[in-house]
Enzyme design. Structure first.
Site, PDB file in Angstrom:
ATOM      1  N   GLU A 181      -4.912   2.247  -4.283  1.00 45.62           N
ATOM      2  CA  GLU A 181      -3.449   2.388  -4.265  1.00 45.62           C
ATOM      3  C   GLU A 181      -2.835   1.227  -3.505  1.00 45.62           C
ATOM      4  O   GLU A 181      -1.803   1.340  -2.890  1.00 45.62           O
ATOM      5  CB  GLU A 181      -3.016   3.741  -3.672  1.00 45.62           C
ATOM      6  CG  GLU A 181      -3.967   4.365  -2.698  1.00 45.62           C
ATOM      7  CD  GLU A 181      -3.907   3.725  -1.313  1.00 45.62           C
ATOM      8  OE1 GLU A 181      -4.795   2.908  -1.030  1.00 45.62           O
ATOM      9  OE2 GLU A 181      -2.989   4.049  -0.534  1.00 45.62           O
ATOM     10  N   ASP A 189       0.850  -1.201   0.000  1.00 42.78           N
ATOM     11  CA  ASP A 189       0.000   0.000   0.000  1.00 42.78           C
ATOM     12  C   ASP A 189       0.883   1.248   0.000  1.00 42.78           C
ATOM     13  O   ASP A 189       1.817   1.364   0.804  1.00 42.78           O
ATOM     14  CB  ASP A 189      -0.894  -0.015   1.251  1.00 42.78           C
ATOM     15  CG  ASP A 189      -1.913   1.103   1.226  1.00 42.78           C
ATOM     16  OD1 ASP A 189      -3.094   0.813   0.950  1.00 42.78           O
ATOM     17  OD2 ASP A 189      -1.518   2.270   1.470  1.00 42.78           O
TER      18      ASP A 189
HETATM   19  P1  GH3 Z   1      -1.838   5.491   4.160  1.00 39.69           P
HETATM   20  O1  GH3 Z   1      -0.396   5.807   4.225  1.00 39.69           O
HETATM   21  O2  GH3 Z   1      -2.434   5.256   5.515  1.00 39.69           O
HETATM   22  O3  GH3 Z   1      -2.130   4.350   3.231  1.00 39.69           O
HETATM   23  O4  GH3 Z   1      -2.572   6.777   3.589  1.00 39.69           O
HETATM   24  P2  GH3 Z   1      -3.153   7.018   2.157  1.00 39.69           P
HETATM   25  O5  GH3 Z   1      -3.327   8.476   1.940  1.00 39.69           O
HETATM   26  O6  GH3 Z   1      -2.347   6.315   1.132  1.00 39.69           O
HETATM   27  O7  GH3 Z   1      -4.538   6.262   2.253  1.00 39.69           O
HETATM   28  P3  GH3 Z   1      -5.996   6.729   2.014  1.00 39.69           P
HETATM   29  O8  GH3 Z   1      -6.816   5.477   2.037  1.00 39.69           O
HETATM   30  O9  GH3 Z   1      -6.386   7.803   2.997  1.00 39.69           O
HETATM   31  O10 GH3 Z   1      -6.003   7.382   0.577  1.00 39.69           O
HETATM   32  C1  GH3 Z   1      -5.833   6.614  -0.571  1.00 39.69           C
HETATM   33  C2  GH3 Z   1      -5.885   7.555  -1.730  1.00 39.69           C
HETATM   34  O11 GH3 Z   1      -5.636   6.851  -2.952  1.00 39.69           O
HETATM   35  C3  GH3 Z   1      -7.217   8.202  -1.888  1.00 39.69           C
HETATM   36  C4  GH3 Z   1      -7.586   8.015  -3.318  1.00 39.69           C
HETATM   37  O12 GH3 Z   1      -8.030   9.180  -3.917  1.00 39.69           O
HETATM   38  C5  GH3 Z   1      -6.290   7.579  -3.976  1.00 39.69           C
HETATM   39  N1  GH3 Z   1      -6.517   6.764  -5.155  1.00 39.69           N
HETATM   40  C6  GH3 Z   1      -7.180   5.594  -5.229  1.00 39.69           C
HETATM   41  N2  GH3 Z   1      -7.201   5.157  -6.504  1.00 39.69           N
HETATM   42  C7  GH3 Z   1      -6.537   6.066  -7.270  1.00 39.69           C
HETATM   43  C8  GH3 Z   1      -6.223   6.181  -8.653  1.00 39.69           C
HETATM   44  O13 GH3 Z   1      -6.561   5.340  -9.502  1.00 39.69           O
HETATM   45  N3  GH3 Z   1      -5.502   7.270  -9.061  1.00 39.69           N
HETATM   46  C9  GH3 Z   1      -5.103   8.217  -8.173  1.00 39.69           C
HETATM   47  N4  GH3 Z   1      -4.404   9.234  -8.622  1.00 39.69           N
HETATM   48  N5  GH3 Z   1      -5.412   8.142  -6.866  1.00 39.69           N
HETATM   49  C10 GH3 Z   1      -6.097   7.091  -6.409  1.00 39.69           C
HETATM   50 MG    MG Z   2      -2.198   4.166   1.178  1.00 41.19          MG
END
Ligand code: GH3
Ligand code: MG
Length: 326
Positions: free
Chosen positions: A227, A184
């Protein structure tokens, strides 16, 4: 009539019977290459080694059984099942043609049918083969799309779910260890918020490349969620899974994205897979991943508990006691 770029395999048990068919086919202008063989067994060899678009057989009483076997074998092999098989026979052997069609041949033609009819039928079968091939390609493309992630090209969650089931079953059968990594990205929301969603997407693509490069072809690399990524490592003991995870963590931390990118990785391994179920393997990797987050991120953690799910058999004891005292 334009000459088409097809290859035909002509089967006939004498040089003359092959020549008769070859001359008829010449007049169709449908083939740029002709291969020849004497019987069904050799025909299968040719088919294995050459790209053939049609099989044409000169059929008569003496070789009908051998050609029946050839047609039967071809229908059973997915690769040849749609390859047209055209039977030619003398007018007095019309009955053999009908039997051949019932066995699975695509077409039965009398040798004296005339060039126009033969040509039209041969061309129809070649066109039909093209249509079937185009359908197969489209089907394969759709299957790939249904199982892969559009952004990274990695396998998607549906593929992960099916593969983890399959690999768990295999590991139970072979008694070889099975490992799982859950990966992650750290503070990815912040990367999106600071550098934009598109920059975030580029990071996901770069990370996917690292994961591909760092894993074996027998491993399955998937985009597990937004992610979050997962790698299934068959026949991989804990120590090796830890090494792979550490290599991935390090590679990602040295990516040149213009800003820092780090990951947390949860590792779980079923060293002795008796009683293993996928949910236990995943839950262990997930707990390890959260431990990595809790312990400061940019690190790998390994599940401490063995990934084995033993069914609760405590209900058996009272039954055993009853049996013993009965
Ligand atoms: P942590 O270190 O605890 O994992 O924090 P984090 O910010 O990585 O975790 P969080 O779950 O708060 O946020 C995940 C983010 O990933 C939010 C979301 O917008 C982003 N995300 C998910 N899928 C995609 C994608 O396909 N493209 C982009 N650019 N961002 C994405
Ligand atoms: Mg994350």
């Amino acid at each position: 009539m334009p000459v088409m770029s097809n290859t035909v395999l002509i089967v006939g048990d004498s040089a003359n019977s092959r020549k008769v068919v070859a001359e008829i086919l010449e007049s169709t202008g449908a083939f740029h290459k002709k291969l020849y063989c004497a019987d069904g067994r050799r025909a299968l060899h040719w088919l294995r080694d050459h790209a053939v678009d049609m099989v044409c057989c000169n059929l008569h009483e003496q070789n009908r059984d051998a050609l029946d076997i050839l047609v039967d074998e071809m229908k059973r092999e997915a690769e040849w099942a749609d390859l047209p098989v055209v039977l030619f026979a003398q007018p007095e052997d019309r009955g053999l043609l009908i039997e051949g069609l019932e066995t699975g041949a695509s077409e039965g033609l009398l040798l004296d049918a005339g060039n126009a009819e033969i040509s039209a039928r041969i061309r129809w079968h070649l066109k039909n083969r093209e249509r079937i091939q185009a359908l197969h390609h489209a089907q394969n493309r759709l299957a790939r799309m249904a199982l892969s992630d559009g952004l990274t090209g990695l396998f998607n969650r549906a593929y992960f779910d099916a593969t983890i089931e399959q690999e768990t079953a295999r590991s139970l059968r072979t008694k070889k260890p099975l490992s799982l990594l859950l990966i992650d990205l750290d503070h990815f929301k912040k990367i999106n918020d600071t550098h934009g969603h598109q920059a975030g997407d580029r990071v996901l693509e770069e990370v996917a490349l690292v994961l591909r490069e760092q894993s074996r072809t027998s491993d399955t690399v998937c985009r597990y969620g937004g992610e979050e990524f997962a790698i299934i490592l068959p026949e991989t003991p804990r120590s090796h899974a830890q090494m792979v995870a550490e290599r991935i963590r390090h590679k990602i931390s040295t990516l040149n994205c213009g800003f820092a990118v780090t990951t947390s990785i949860g590792i779980n391994c079923a060293e002795r897979p008796e009683g293993l179920v996928p949910q236990t393997l995943i839950a262990g990797a997930d707990e390890a991943l959260y431990a990595a987050k809790r312990n400061g991120r940019d690190r790998c953690e390994t599940a401490s508990k063995p990934s084995i799910h033993f069914p609760d058999l405590s209900f058996i004891y009272p039954l055993k006691q009853v049996a013993a005292t009965a």
